[in-house]
Design an enzyme around this catalytic site. Structure first.
Site, PDB file in Angstrom:
ATOM      1  CE1 TYR A 141      78.636  18.770  85.976  1.00  0.00           C
ATOM      2  CE2 TYR A 141      79.087  17.509  83.993  1.00  0.00           C
ATOM      3  CZ  TYR A 141      78.262  17.808  85.039  1.00  0.00           C
ATOM      4  OH  TYR A 141      77.081  17.156  85.171  1.00  0.00           O
ATOM      5  CE  LYS A 191      73.394  26.879  98.964  1.00  0.00           C
ATOM      6  NZ  LYS A 191      72.057  26.804  99.607  1.00  0.00           N
ATOM      7  CG  ASP A 251      68.430  14.436  84.801  1.00  0.00           C
ATOM      8  OD1 ASP A 251      68.658  14.827  83.644  1.00  0.00           O
ATOM      9  OD2 ASP A 251      68.829  13.347  85.257  1.00  0.00           O
TER      10      ASP A 251
HETATM   11  C1  IPM Z   1      73.889  15.324  80.846  1.00  0.00           C
HETATM   12  C2  IPM Z   1      74.568  14.108  81.413  1.00  0.00           C
HETATM   13  C3  IPM Z   1      76.064  14.330  81.362  1.00  0.00           C
HETATM   14  C4  IPM Z   1      76.343  15.524  82.249  1.00  0.00           C
HETATM   15  C5  IPM Z   1      76.903  13.122  81.739  1.00  0.00           C
HETATM   16  C6  IPM Z   1      76.617  11.950  80.827  1.00  0.00           C
HETATM   17  C7  IPM Z   1      78.381  13.419  81.753  1.00  0.00           C
HETATM   18  O1  IPM Z   1      74.109  13.839  82.692  1.00  0.00           O
HETATM   19  O2  IPM Z   1      74.124  15.634  79.676  1.00  0.00           O
HETATM   20  O3  IPM Z   1      73.124  15.945  81.560  1.00  0.00           O
HETATM   21  O4  IPM Z   1      76.499  15.375  83.474  1.00  0.00           O
HETATM   22  O5  IPM Z   1      76.423  16.634  81.732  1.00  0.00           O
HETATM   23 MG    MG Z   2      72.506  15.059  83.297  1.00  0.00          MG
END
Ligand code: IPM
Ligand code: MG
Length: 352
Positions: A141, A191, A251
């Site tokens: 990131y 990983k 998620d």
């Molecule tokens: C999260 C979101 C963020 C991330 C985005 C909005 C940058 O998906 O908080 O999980 O990838 O961290």
């Molecule tokens: Mg996310």
């Protein structure tokens, strides 16, 4: 900030952010918290439109003057053409980096009576009670990135993945401490069969484990973890993982529970400072219509009181009120019901 001040930044953001945040604010105000002060600030696409930047300096200043942030959501497809540093998502990435919010706690639990919402078999999902501890300040990131043209004329995009040992160590400690407060099981997801970044991650987690002899540590490759999360999610208690894997797995975990409109999260710095937000996004398709379920944001406010201000009783009171509203059959559209944002807020307030 004086000792009795309870200054909270409220960054509602885009899409359904303002609607759901408004309900959480009503709940906070109903608690009669001494010294409560709420300070609004602009983030995301809303901030870009007003100030030309998704995270303007005045917003950062507000954040720094408060003890915690209640955050709605950012994201606005109509701004996706902007250069990356101006896109709405940069607000949350910038806050994480600028404020040192390195530890993301994303609990996923099946609420009683809502087992049928999952797309898994209900008896499999019913066992879900896990916490994902995701590192938020490093990994691919925040590495160098770019696009370039290769000698043969092909375009190439690249992003550098890396973790330094101190970054792994501090999130490992967060994971082990969380495990100590739960069932003393920690699964580190990486990983390491392919990535050097992950091998170092694993080595450091093993070193830190020596300080937590009571915690049973296991390791899992991320592909297997994704599979195990849908096969037998009940096996997990605390999962600790890097930024990218944690993004994806959290998620997935939320959908295993089936109620993305109910899940709160905390992004914590060293000490008590934190940003609290629902895990759902800005949901532009239903924005402004009063349809969004504010429960995840209300539950985020509960996490805020607990972690940043040590108000366990008040946090538990909010959580109980949400539980009571659910038990009474209050259901947002995300849960297959028809109750709107305001009505759900009213129901939680009545249950307080
Ligand atoms: C999260 C979101 C963020 C991330 C985005 C909005 C940058 O998906 O908080 O999980 O990838 O961290
Ligand atoms: Mg996310």
């Amino acid at each position: 900030m004086s000792a009795d001040a309870m200054r909270i930044a409220v960054f509602a953001g885009d899409g359904i952010g303002p609607e759901v945040t408004a309900e959480a604010v009503r709940v906070l105000q109903a608690l009669d918290l001494p010294g409560l002060e709420l300070v609004e600030g602009d983030v995301g696409g809303a901030a870009y439109r007003k100030h030309g930047h998704p995270l303007p300096p005045e917003t950062l200043e507000i954040a720094r003057s408060c003890g915690a942030i209640l955050f709605g959501a950012v994201g606005d497809f109509s701004l996706d053409h902007l250069e990356r540093r101006l896109r709405p998502e940069q607000a949350v990435l910038g806050l994480r980096k600028e404020l040192g919010l390195f530890a993301n706690l994303r609990p996923a639990t099946v609420f009683k009576g809502l087992e049928d919402l999952t797309t898994l078999r209900p008896e499999v999902a019913a066992k879900i009670d896990l916490l994902i501890v995701r590192e938020l300040n490093g990994d691919v990131y925040f590495g160098e990135k770019g696009t370039r043209t290769l000698d043969d004329g092909r375009r190439q995009g690249w992003d550098m993945m890396s973790y330094a040992e101190d970054e792994v160590r501090r999130i490992a400690h967060t994971g082990f401490k969380a495990a100590m407060g739960r069932s003393k099981k920690l699964c580190s997801v990486d990983k390491a069969n392919v990535l050097e970044t992950s091998q170092l991650w694993r080595d450091v987690v093993i070193e830190v484990a020596r300080e937590y002899p009571e915690v049973e540590l296991s390791h899992m490759y991320v592909d297997n973890a994704a599979m195990q999360l849908v096969k037998n999610p009940g096996q997990f208690d605390v999962i600790v993982t890097g930024n990218l894997f944690g993004d994806i797995l959290s998620d997935q975990a939320s959908m295993c529970v089936g109620s993305i409109g109910l899940l709160a999260s905390a992004s914590l710095a060293e000490g008590t400072y934190g940003l609290y937000e629902p895990i759902h996004g800005s949901a532009p398709d239903i924005a402004g219509q009063g349809l969004a379920n504010p429960m995840a944001t209300i539950l985020s406010a509960a996490m805020l009181l607990r972690h940043s201000f040590g108000l366990e009783d008040q946090a538990a009171r909010i959580e109980a009120a949400v539980g009571k509203a659910l038990a009474q059959g209050v259901r947002g559209g995300d849960l297959g019901g028809t109750d709107g944002t305001r009505a759900i807020g009213d129901a939680v307030l009545a249950a307080l």
